[in-house]
Motif scaffolding. Sequence first.
Motif, short mmCIF file in Angstrom:
data_model
loop_
_atom_site.label_atom_id
_atom_site.label_comp_id
_atom_site.label_asym_id
_atom_site.label_seq_id
_atom_site.Cartn_x
_atom_site.Cartn_y
_atom_site.Cartn_z
N SER A 26 0.79 -0.96 -0.19
CA SER A 26 0.12 0.08 -0.26
C SER A 26 0.79 1.12 0.23
CB SER A 26 -1.32 0.21 1.39
OG SER A 26 -0.07 0.06 2.79
N ALA A 27 0.20 1.80 -0.32
CA ALA A 27 1.03 3.66 0.07
C ALA A 27 -0.33 4.15 0.68
CB ALA A 27 1.45 4.19 -1.47
N HIS A 28 0.58 5.48 1.42
CA HIS A 28 -0.46 6.55 2.05
C HIS A 28 -1.61 7.17 0.83
CE1 HIS A 28 2.31 5.52 5.80
NE2 HIS A 28 1.63 5.97 6.04
N CYS A 29 -0.92 7.54 0.07
CA CYS A 29 -1.99 8.36 -1.05
C CYS A 29 -1.03 7.79 -2.48
CB CYS A 29 -1.85 9.75 -0.90
SG CYS A 29 -2.49 10.60 0.52
N VAL A 30 -1.67 7.67 -3.79
CA VAL A 30 -1.67 8.14 -4.90
C VAL A 30 -2.29 9.06 -5.41
CG1 VAL A 30 -2.10 6.58 -6.96
CG2 VAL A 30 -1.76 5.02 -5.12
N ILE A 31 -1.52 9.98 -6.42
CA ILE A 31 -1.62 11.27 -7.97
C ILE A 31 -1.97 10.86 -8.60
CG2 ILE A 31 -1.13 12.84 -7.26
CD1 ILE A 31 0.35 13.60 -5.11
N TYR A 32 -3.28 10.53 -9.29
CA TYR A 32 -3.42 10.08 -10.55
C TYR A 32 -2.11 10.88 -11.84
CZ TYR A 32 -5.56 6.48 -8.42
OH TYR A 32 -5.80 5.33 -7.46
N ARG A 33 -2.74 10.97 -12.91
CA ARG A 33 -2.22 11.60 -13.68
C ARG A 33 -3.19 12.93 -14.03
NH1 ARG A 33 2.84 10.22 -15.89
NH2 ARG A 33 2.03 11.12 -17.59
N THR A 34 -4.42 12.97 -13.76
CA THR A 34 -5.46 13.66 -13.89
C THR A 34 -4.98 15.02 -11.96
OG1 THR A 34 -6.89 12.92 -11.83
CG2 THR A 34 -6.88 12.92 -14.71
N GLY A 35 -4.54 14.59 -11.49
CA GLY A 35 -4.62 15.30 -10.20
C GLY A 35 -4.98 14.57 -9.27
N VAL A 36 -5.80 14.06 -9.57
CA VAL A 36 -7.01 13.43 -8.39
C VAL A 36 -6.33 12.44 -7.05
CG1 VAL A 36 -8.56 11.79 -7.47
CG2 VAL A 36 -9.01 13.30 -9.88
N ILE A 37 -6.60 12.36 -6.41
CA ILE A 37 -5.82 11.94 -5.29
C ILE A 37 -7.14 11.18 -4.54
CG2 ILE A 37 -4.29 11.89 -2.85
CD1 ILE A 37 -3.79 15.50 -3.75
N GLU A 38 -6.09 9.78 -4.01
CA GLU A 38 -7.09 8.85 -3.53
C GLU A 38 -5.75 8.33 -1.96
OE1 GLU A 38 -9.62 6.85 -7.05
OE2 GLU A 38 -7.60 6.13 -6.38
N GLN A 39 -5.82 8.54 -1.11
CA GLN A 39 -5.39 8.24 0.91
C GLN A 39 -5.90 6.63 0.80
OE1 GLN A 39 -5.89 10.61 3.35
NE2 GLN A 39 -3.88 10.17 4.98
N PHE A 40 -4.81 6.04 1.18
CA PHE A 40 -5.69 4.76 1.36
C PHE A 40 -4.83 3.94 2.82
CE2 PHE A 40 -5.18 4.26 -2.80
CZ PHE A 40 -5.95 3.14 -3.87
N VAL A 41 -4.40 4.74 3.55
CA VAL A 41 -3.61 4.20 4.56
C VAL A 41 -4.09 6.38 4.75
CG1 VAL A 41 -2.02 3.95 5.93
CG2 VAL A 41 -2.28 2.44 3.69
N PRO A 42 -4.24 6.44 6.27
CA PRO A 42 -3.66 7.15 7.09
C PRO A 42 -2.65 7.58 7.50
CG PRO A 42 -5.98 6.04 8.41
CD PRO A 42 -4.97 5.42 7.03
N PHE A 43 -2.35 8.85 7.38
CA PHE A 43 -0.57 8.84 7.95
C PHE A 43 -0.20 8.47 8.90
CE2 PHE A 43 -2.26 12.21 4.75
CZ PHE A 43 -1.47 12.24 3.52
N ASP A 44 -0.90 9.23 10.07
CA ASP A 44 -0.29 8.25 11.22
C ASP A 44 -0.04 6.38 11.58
OD1 ASP A 44 -2.91 8.32 11.28
OD2 ASP A 44 -3.47 9.05 13.57
N ALA A 45 -0.43 6.18 10.43
CA ALA A 45 -0.39 4.34 10.43
C ALA A 45 0.28 4.36 9.12
CB ALA A 45 -1.83 3.48 10.31
N ARG A 46 1.19 2.92 9.03
CA ARG A 46 2.62 2.38 8.86
C ARG A 46 1.66 1.92 7.65
NH1 ARG A 46 6.75 -1.28 11.81
NH2 ARG A 46 5.08 -2.66 11.83
#
Length: 180
Positions: A69-89
């Motif tokens: 996983s990653a905390h966030c993904v930034i797609y080519r359009t600039g849309v961001i999806e967050q998969f994991v809270p920043f305070d988690a690993r």
Amino acid sequence: MVLYDNATQIKSTHYDARPNADDVSLLVIHNISLPPGEFATSGIRDLFTGQLNPHAHPFFKEIAHIRVSAHCVIYRTGVIEQFVPFDARAWHAGISSFQGRQRCNDYSIGIELEGTDTLPYTDAQYLALENLSKFIILRYPRITIGRIVGHNDIAPGRKTDPGYEFDWPRFRQSLFTVEP
């Protein structure tokens, strides 16, 4: 739970608690595209949520079992999806070290850019990365310019992302701009 309001929240189960939640001090920039070199697919989301169909593409057979996983993904359009809270690993760095310290997942935040090592990233991605990084730096002041690195920096010889097309000077300079 530390979340980014400008991201769509998508829950991954591929994360756990940090050994020390006060120790976040590194930002790691990655790239990913699934299938490789293809954009605007559900592959990244499916991989990070454990739903990648191994029969949907020949490459997926090799990676469908991996729990990453990653905390966030930034797609080519600039849309961001967050998969994991920043305070988690999140599980993004793998076998890694920074300045002699192992296990970068323990103390880092991972951001994936939809892309490849060999294709330029979009203006929308740089803008989204700038804004997201400023948000992260404000909340985690131990992340300084010198502690923002590529996956290649913490896993040399094993990883090459974000690749030679990533414009480090442009990105770093953007972090010094002040909003009016």
